[in-house]
Design a protein around this motif. Structure first.
Motif, short mmCIF file in Angstrom:
data_model
loop_
_atom_site.label_atom_id
_atom_site.label_comp_id
_atom_site.label_asym_id
_atom_site.label_seq_id
_atom_site.Cartn_x
_atom_site.Cartn_y
_atom_site.Cartn_z
N GLY A 18 7.05 7.12 -6.87
CA GLY A 18 6.67 7.71 -5.59
C GLY A 18 7.83 8.06 -4.69
N GLY A 19 9.01 7.67 -5.06
CA GLY A 19 10.19 7.93 -4.25
C GLY A 19 10.86 9.25 -4.62
N PRO A 20 12.01 9.51 -4.01
CA PRO A 20 12.62 8.71 -2.94
C PRO A 20 11.94 8.97 -1.59
N VAL A 21 11.84 7.92 -0.81
CA VAL A 21 11.21 7.91 0.53
C VAL A 21 9.87 8.64 0.54
N GLY A 22 9.06 8.39 -0.49
CA GLY A 22 7.71 8.94 -0.53
C GLY A 22 7.60 10.41 -0.86
N LYS A 23 8.67 11.05 -1.34
CA LYS A 23 8.65 12.48 -1.59
C LYS A 23 7.73 12.86 -2.75
N THR A 24 7.49 11.93 -3.68
CA THR A 24 6.63 12.24 -4.82
C THR A 24 5.41 11.32 -4.89
N GLU A 25 5.14 10.61 -3.82
CA GLU A 25 3.99 9.70 -3.84
C GLU A 25 2.69 10.49 -3.67
N VAL A 26 1.84 10.46 -4.69
CA VAL A 26 0.57 11.17 -4.66
C VAL A 26 -0.55 10.20 -4.27
N MET A 27 -1.74 10.73 -4.03
CA MET A 27 -2.84 9.94 -3.46
C MET A 27 -3.13 8.67 -4.26
N TYR A 28 -3.35 8.84 -5.55
CA TYR A 28 -3.81 7.69 -6.33
C TYR A 28 -2.68 6.71 -6.62
N LEU A 29 -1.44 7.15 -6.55
CA LEU A 29 -0.33 6.20 -6.63
C LEU A 29 -0.27 5.36 -5.35
N TYR A 30 -0.52 5.99 -4.22
CA TYR A 30 -0.56 5.27 -2.95
C TYR A 30 -1.66 4.21 -2.98
N ILE A 31 -2.83 4.58 -3.49
CA ILE A 31 -3.95 3.63 -3.57
C ILE A 31 -3.62 2.52 -4.55
N TYR A 32 -3.00 2.85 -5.67
CA TYR A 32 -2.59 1.83 -6.65
C TYR A 32 -1.69 0.78 -6.00
N LYS A 33 -0.78 1.24 -5.16
CA LYS A 33 0.13 0.30 -4.51
C LYS A 33 -0.58 -0.59 -3.50
N LEU A 34 -1.71 -0.14 -2.95
CA LEU A 34 -2.48 -1.00 -2.05
C LEU A 34 -3.13 -2.14 -2.82
N PHE A 35 -3.58 -1.85 -4.03
CA PHE A 35 -4.21 -2.88 -4.86
C PHE A 35 -3.18 -3.74 -5.60
N PHE A 36 -2.08 -3.11 -6.03
CA PHE A 36 -1.03 -3.81 -6.79
C PHE A 36 0.32 -3.50 -6.16
N PRO A 37 0.62 -4.11 -5.02
CA PRO A 37 1.85 -3.78 -4.30
C PRO A 37 3.09 -4.23 -5.06
N VAL A 38 4.15 -3.44 -4.87
CA VAL A 38 5.44 -3.76 -5.47
C VAL A 38 6.05 -4.93 -4.71
N SER A 39 6.55 -5.92 -5.45
CA SER A 39 7.11 -7.13 -4.82
C SER A 39 8.42 -6.80 -4.11
N GLU A 40 8.48 -7.16 -2.86
CA GLU A 40 9.72 -7.04 -2.07
C GLU A 40 9.97 -8.40 -1.42
N GLY A 41 10.69 -9.25 -2.14
CA GLY A 41 10.89 -10.61 -1.65
C GLY A 41 9.59 -11.38 -1.69
N GLU A 42 9.23 -11.95 -0.56
CA GLU A 42 7.99 -12.73 -0.48
C GLU A 42 6.83 -11.93 0.10
N ALA A 43 7.10 -10.72 0.58
CA ALA A 43 6.08 -9.94 1.28
C ALA A 43 5.27 -9.12 0.27
N VAL A 44 4.27 -9.77 -0.34
CA VAL A 44 3.38 -9.08 -1.27
C VAL A 44 1.95 -9.33 -0.79
N VAL A 45 1.33 -8.31 -0.24
CA VAL A 45 -0.02 -8.46 0.31
C VAL A 45 -0.92 -7.38 -0.27
N GLN A 46 -1.92 -7.79 -1.04
CA GLN A 46 -2.91 -6.85 -1.51
C GLN A 46 -3.82 -6.44 -0.35
#
Length: 303
Positions: free
Chosen positions: A241-269
Motif C-alpha cells: 500500500g505504500g509508499p505513504v498510501g500511494k498504492t493502497e486500494v480499498m480492500y487492502l485498507y479494509i484488510y489492514k483494519l482486520f489484520f493490522p501490521v504490527s508496529e511495536g506494541e500498537a496492534v489494534v484490530q
C-alpha cells in the motif's frame, strides 16, 4: 407412500446440492451476517462489543481521509489496468484465433500461464525485478544506456504505474482466453463474406469481430471491473500500500483494519469499523457495476 416416492425421485439432486449449500451458508451467508451486525459496534475481537449505532459510518464519511484516498487509488488502478489489458487481450485473441498461425497453442499456453500462478508469487518476483538498486530492470536499462541512475520503481512517483504493469501481466492471459472463446463462436462465413467484399483483416476486425463479440464483451468487461475493484493481494505483496498510501486500494485498507501490521506494541484490530468500511466498499463496487450494466444495456438497445 407418496412421500416415499417423492423422496426417491428428488433425494439425489438435493443431496448433491446440499454440500454446496452448507459451504455457502458457512463461508458466505454467516460471515455477511456477522459483518452486518458488527458494523454498528465498536469491536476489536477481544473486548466486549459496544453498540455505537452509526458512529462507524460517521467516522468513515467525515473523518477518514485515508479510506477515500484508497477509493481514489482503486479508481486509478482499475482504469489503468483495464484500459490496457482488455484491448490488448482482444487483439492477441484475434491474432491467435487465426487458423494458419504457427505455434498458436504454445503461445496461448505461455500467455495464459501467469493466470495460474498465485498473485502473491507474481508480485514477489516483480518486487525483486523492480528493486531500485539490484533489480534486473534497472540493471538492463543502465547497461543499454537508457537511464544513467537507478529508478525507484516502487517509490512515490512510479509505484502505482509499477503495480498496474504487474496487474496487466498477471491478468492478460485470462481475458485473452475469454475473448478467444467468444471469437470461436463467430461463424467463419461472416469473415469469408467480408473478405469477398474486399475487407482486409483490420476492416474485418472492426466491422465483423467487434459487433459480433458485443454480448460476450459486455460480460468480460463486467467481470474485469468487479475483479479489479476487489483485488488487493498483488499490491499487498508488491508495495503493502505504500509508499505513504500511494498504492493502497480499498480492500487492502479494509484488510489492514482486520489484520493490522504490527508496529511495536500498537496492534489494534478494528472489526466493527472494518465491517462498516467493507459494507461501503461493496456498495461502491455494486454501484459501479450497476452503472456499467445500465450504460452497456442502453448502448446495445440503441444499436
Amino acid at each position: 407412500m407418496l412421500l416415499k416416492k417423492k423422496w426417491r425421485e428428488y433425494s439425489g439432486p438435493y443431496l448433491m446440492v446440499l454440500p454446496c449449500v452448507i459451504l455457502l451458508a458457512l463461508f458466505t451467508i454467516y460471515p455477511m451476517g456477522w459483518a452486518f451486525k458488527y458494523m454498528f459496534y465498536d469491536y476489536d475481537g477481544f473486548s466486549d462489543a459496544r453498540f455505537i449505532g452509526m458512529d462507524n459510518f460517521v467516522r468513515l464519511f467525515t473523518r477518514d481521509a485515508e479510506f477515500w484516498q484508497s477509493v481514489r487509488n482503486t479508481g486509478v488502478f482499475t482504469f489503468g489496468k483495464l484500459i490496457v489489458t482488455l484491448p490488448l487481450a482482444l487483439i492477441l485473441a484475434f491474432i491467435l484465433n487465426q487458423s494458419r498461425l504457427f505455434g498458436k497453442n504454445t503461445i496461448r499456453a505461455i500467455l495464459f500461464m501467469p493466470t495460474i500462478i498465485s498473485a502473491a508469487v507474481i508480485s514477489l518476483v516483480f518486487y525483486l525485478m523492480f528493486n531500485s538498486y539490484n533489480g534486473i530492470i534497472n540493471n538492463v536499462l543502465i547497461q543499454f544506456g537508457i537511464i544513467q541512475s537507478p529508478i525507484e520503481w516502487l517509490g512515490i512517483k512510479y509505484s502505482m504505474a509499477t503495480a498496474i504493469i504487474v496487474a496487466i501481466w498477471g491478468a492478460l492471459g485470462n481475458y485473452m482466453v475469454l475473448f478467444l472463446a467468444g471469437l470461436q463462436g463467430i461463424p467463419n462465413d461472416l469473415y469469408e463474406a467480408a473478405s469477398l467484399d474486399g475487407a482486409n483483416k483490420t476492416q474485418q476486425f472492426i466491422h465483423v469481430t467487434i459487433p459480433m463479440l458485443g454480448p460476450v464483451m459486455q460480460i468480460i468487461i463486467m467481470l474485469a471491473i468487479v475483479n479489479t475493484l476487489k483485488s488487493y493481494e498483488g499490491i499487498m505483496v508488491l508495495t503493502a500500500g505504500g509508499p505513504v498510501g500511494k498504492t493502497e486500494v480499498m480492500y487492502l485498507y479494509i484488510y489492514k483494519l482486520f489484520f493490522p501490521v504490527s508496529e511495536g506494541e500498537a496492534v489494534v484490530q478494528q472489526y466493527g469499523y472494518g465491517a462498516a468500511a467493507g459494507f461501503v466498499s461493496a456498495l461502491i463496487v455494486g454501484i459501479i457495476t450497476g452503472l456499467y450494466l445500465f450504460i452497456s444495456r442502453k448502448s446495445s438497445e440503441s444499436h
